[in-house]
Write an enzyme that holds these catalytic residues in place. Structure first.
Site, PDB file in Angstrom:
ATOM      1  N   CYS A  35       0.864  -1.172   0.000  1.00 58.55           N
ATOM      2  CA  CYS A  35       0.000   0.000   0.000  1.00 58.55           C
ATOM      3  C   CYS A  35       0.905   1.227   0.000  1.00 58.55           C
ATOM      4  O   CYS A  35       2.072   1.153   0.361  1.00 58.55           O
ATOM      5  CB  CYS A  35      -0.913   0.011   1.219  1.00 58.55           C
ATOM      6  SG  CYS A  35      -0.042   0.234   2.771  1.00 58.55           S
ATOM      7  N   UNK A  38      -0.944   4.772   5.021  1.00 54.55           N
ATOM      8  CA  UNK A  38      -0.608   4.784   6.442  1.00 54.55           C
ATOM      9  C   UNK A  38      -0.014   3.470   6.935  1.00 54.55           C
ATOM     10  O   UNK A  38       0.810   3.473   7.838  1.00 54.55           O
ATOM     11  CB  UNK A  38      -1.833   5.149   7.263  1.00 54.55           C
TER      12      UNK A  38
END
Length: 151
Positions: A35, A38
Protein backbone atom coordinates in the site's frame (compact mmCIF):
# COMPACT_ATOMS: atom_id res chain seq x y z
CA UNK A 1 15.47 -20.92 31.31
CA UNK A 2 16.32 -22.48 27.93
CA UNK A 3 12.66 -22.82 26.92
CA UNK A 4 12.22 -19.10 27.58
CA UNK A 5 15.21 -18.20 25.38
CA UNK A 6 14.08 -20.62 22.66
CA UNK A 7 10.57 -19.13 22.71
CA UNK A 8 11.98 -15.61 22.44
CA UNK A 9 14.19 -16.48 19.45
CA UNK A 10 11.68 -18.64 17.57
CA UNK A 11 9.85 -15.79 15.77
CA UNK A 12 13.09 -14.40 14.32
CA UNK A 13 14.07 -17.85 13.07
CA UNK A 14 10.68 -18.40 11.46
CA UNK A 15 10.61 -14.98 9.79
CA UNK A 16 13.99 -15.39 8.11
CA UNK A 17 13.53 -16.31 4.46
CA UNK A 18 15.79 -19.02 3.10
CA UNK A 19 16.48 -19.10 -0.62
CA UNK A 20 15.31 -22.35 -2.22
CA UNK A 21 17.22 -22.57 -5.50
CA UNK A 22 15.03 -25.35 -6.93
CA UNK A 23 11.83 -23.42 -6.31
CA UNK A 24 13.29 -20.24 -7.78
CA UNK A 25 14.81 -21.65 -10.96
CA UNK A 26 13.90 -19.29 -13.74
CA UNK A 27 13.84 -16.21 -11.49
CA UNK A 28 14.07 -13.19 -13.79
CA UNK A 29 12.43 -10.23 -12.05
CA UNK A 30 10.40 -9.18 -9.05
CA UNK A 31 7.92 -6.62 -7.86
CA UNK A 32 7.17 -5.22 -4.44
CA UNK A 33 3.44 -5.04 -3.76
CA UNK A 34 2.45 -2.67 -0.97
CA UNK A 35 0.00 0.00 0.00
CA UNK A 36 1.19 3.54 -0.39
CA UNK A 37 -0.51 4.90 2.70
CA UNK A 38 -0.61 4.78 6.44
CA UNK A 39 0.16 1.07 6.81
CA UNK A 40 3.54 1.56 5.12
CA UNK A 41 4.20 4.64 7.27
CA UNK A 42 4.17 2.42 10.38
CA UNK A 43 7.01 0.31 8.96
CA UNK A 44 9.94 2.72 8.75
CA UNK A 45 12.50 0.20 7.51
CA UNK A 46 10.25 -1.14 4.75
CA UNK A 47 9.19 2.38 3.75
CA UNK A 48 12.84 3.43 3.48
CA UNK A 49 13.50 0.42 1.24
CA UNK A 50 10.45 1.14 -0.93
CA UNK A 51 11.16 4.83 -1.40
CA UNK A 52 14.96 4.83 -1.59
CA UNK A 53 16.19 1.39 -2.65
CA UNK A 54 13.69 0.07 -5.21
CA UNK A 55 14.73 2.66 -7.84
CA UNK A 56 18.31 1.35 -7.58
CA UNK A 57 17.47 -2.26 -8.46
CA UNK A 58 17.35 -3.58 -12.01
CA UNK A 59 14.31 -5.77 -12.83
CA UNK A 60 12.53 -4.79 -9.60
CA UNK A 61 9.39 -2.66 -9.73
CA UNK A 62 6.84 -1.35 -7.25
CA UNK A 63 3.10 -1.92 -7.45
CA UNK A 64 0.71 0.01 -5.20
CA UNK A 65 -2.20 -2.09 -3.93
CA UNK A 66 -4.45 -0.33 -1.40
CA UNK A 67 -4.39 -2.07 1.98
CA UNK A 68 -1.82 -4.69 0.96
CA UNK A 69 0.91 -5.86 3.31
CA UNK A 70 4.37 -5.36 1.75
CA UNK A 71 5.45 -8.45 -0.18
CA UNK A 72 8.25 -9.27 -2.58
CA UNK A 73 6.77 -11.23 -5.49
CA UNK A 74 9.36 -13.25 -7.42
CA UNK A 75 8.60 -13.80 -11.13
CA UNK A 76 10.02 -15.74 -14.06
CA UNK A 77 10.52 -14.47 -17.63
CA UNK A 78 6.83 -15.02 -18.39
CA UNK A 79 5.72 -13.02 -15.32
CA UNK A 80 4.54 -16.20 -13.62
CA UNK A 81 4.72 -16.07 -9.84
CA UNK A 82 7.41 -18.24 -8.27
CA UNK A 83 7.16 -17.14 -4.63
CA UNK A 84 5.91 -14.41 -2.28
CA UNK A 85 8.02 -13.13 0.58
CA UNK A 86 6.42 -10.96 3.30
CA UNK A 87 8.52 -7.87 4.04
CA UNK A 88 6.60 -6.48 7.04
CA UNK A 89 8.92 -7.91 9.69
CA UNK A 90 12.19 -7.42 7.78
CA UNK A 91 14.65 -4.56 8.11
CA UNK A 92 15.92 -2.55 5.18
CA UNK A 93 19.32 -4.26 5.45
CA UNK A 94 17.70 -7.73 5.47
CA UNK A 95 15.68 -6.94 2.35
CA UNK A 96 18.76 -5.64 0.52
CA UNK A 97 20.74 -8.71 1.60
CA UNK A 98 17.96 -11.01 0.36
CA UNK A 99 17.90 -9.29 -3.04
CA UNK A 100 21.68 -9.61 -3.27
CA UNK A 101 21.44 -13.34 -2.46
CA UNK A 102 18.80 -13.72 -5.17
CA UNK A 103 21.15 -12.08 -7.69
CA UNK A 104 19.50 -8.71 -8.29
CA UNK A 105 21.80 -5.96 -9.59
CA UNK A 106 21.84 -2.76 -7.51
CA UNK A 107 22.95 0.43 -9.25
CA UNK A 108 24.82 3.21 -7.47
CA UNK A 109 22.35 5.86 -8.65
CA UNK A 110 18.88 5.46 -10.22
CA UNK A 111 20.03 7.05 -13.51
CA UNK A 112 23.09 4.77 -13.91
CA UNK A 113 23.17 2.33 -16.80
CA UNK A 114 23.09 -1.41 -16.14
CA UNK A 115 26.27 -3.17 -17.35
CA UNK A 116 25.73 -5.64 -20.18
CA UNK A 117 26.65 -8.66 -18.01
CA UNK A 118 23.84 -7.78 -15.56
CA UNK A 119 21.20 -6.95 -18.18
CA UNK A 120 19.15 -10.07 -17.42
CA UNK A 121 19.98 -10.37 -13.70
CA UNK A 122 18.92 -12.10 -11.58
CA UNK A 123 18.48 -14.49 -14.52
CA UNK A 124 21.70 -15.69 -16.09
CA UNK A 125 20.45 -15.12 -19.63
CA UNK A 126 17.29 -14.60 -21.63
CA UNK A 127 15.30 -17.60 -22.87
CA UNK A 128 14.10 -15.42 -25.75
CA UNK A 129 17.57 -14.65 -27.12
CA UNK A 130 18.18 -18.17 -28.45
CA UNK A 131 14.79 -18.18 -30.16
CA UNK A 132 15.42 -14.78 -31.75
CA UNK A 133 18.91 -15.66 -32.97
CA UNK A 134 17.77 -18.98 -34.46
CA UNK A 135 14.76 -17.37 -36.14
CA UNK A 136 16.82 -14.47 -37.46
CA UNK A 137 19.62 -16.64 -38.86
CA UNK A 138 19.09 -16.99 -42.61
CA UNK A 139 19.40 -20.38 -44.16
CA UNK A 140 22.57 -20.71 -46.15
CA UNK A 141 22.71 -22.65 -49.37
CA UNK A 142 25.78 -24.17 -50.87
CA UNK A 143 27.10 -22.29 -53.91
CA UNK A 144 27.20 -25.54 -55.90
CA UNK A 145 23.47 -26.07 -55.27
CA UNK A 146 22.59 -22.64 -56.59
CA UNK A 147 24.47 -22.97 -59.91
CA UNK A 148 22.50 -23.94 -62.98
CA UNK A 149 24.02 -26.80 -64.93
CA UNK A 150 21.81 -26.28 -67.97
CA UNK A 151 23.37 -22.93 -68.91
Amino acid sequence: MWPLIFTALLPSVILTYEVNIEKLSGLARARVETCGGUQLNRMREVKAFVTQDIPLYHNLVMKHIPGADPELVLLNHYYEELDRIPLSEMTRAEINKLLAELGFYKKGHPEDQVPEEFRFSPAKDSPFESRLSSAAAPETTEPSDSQHTDL
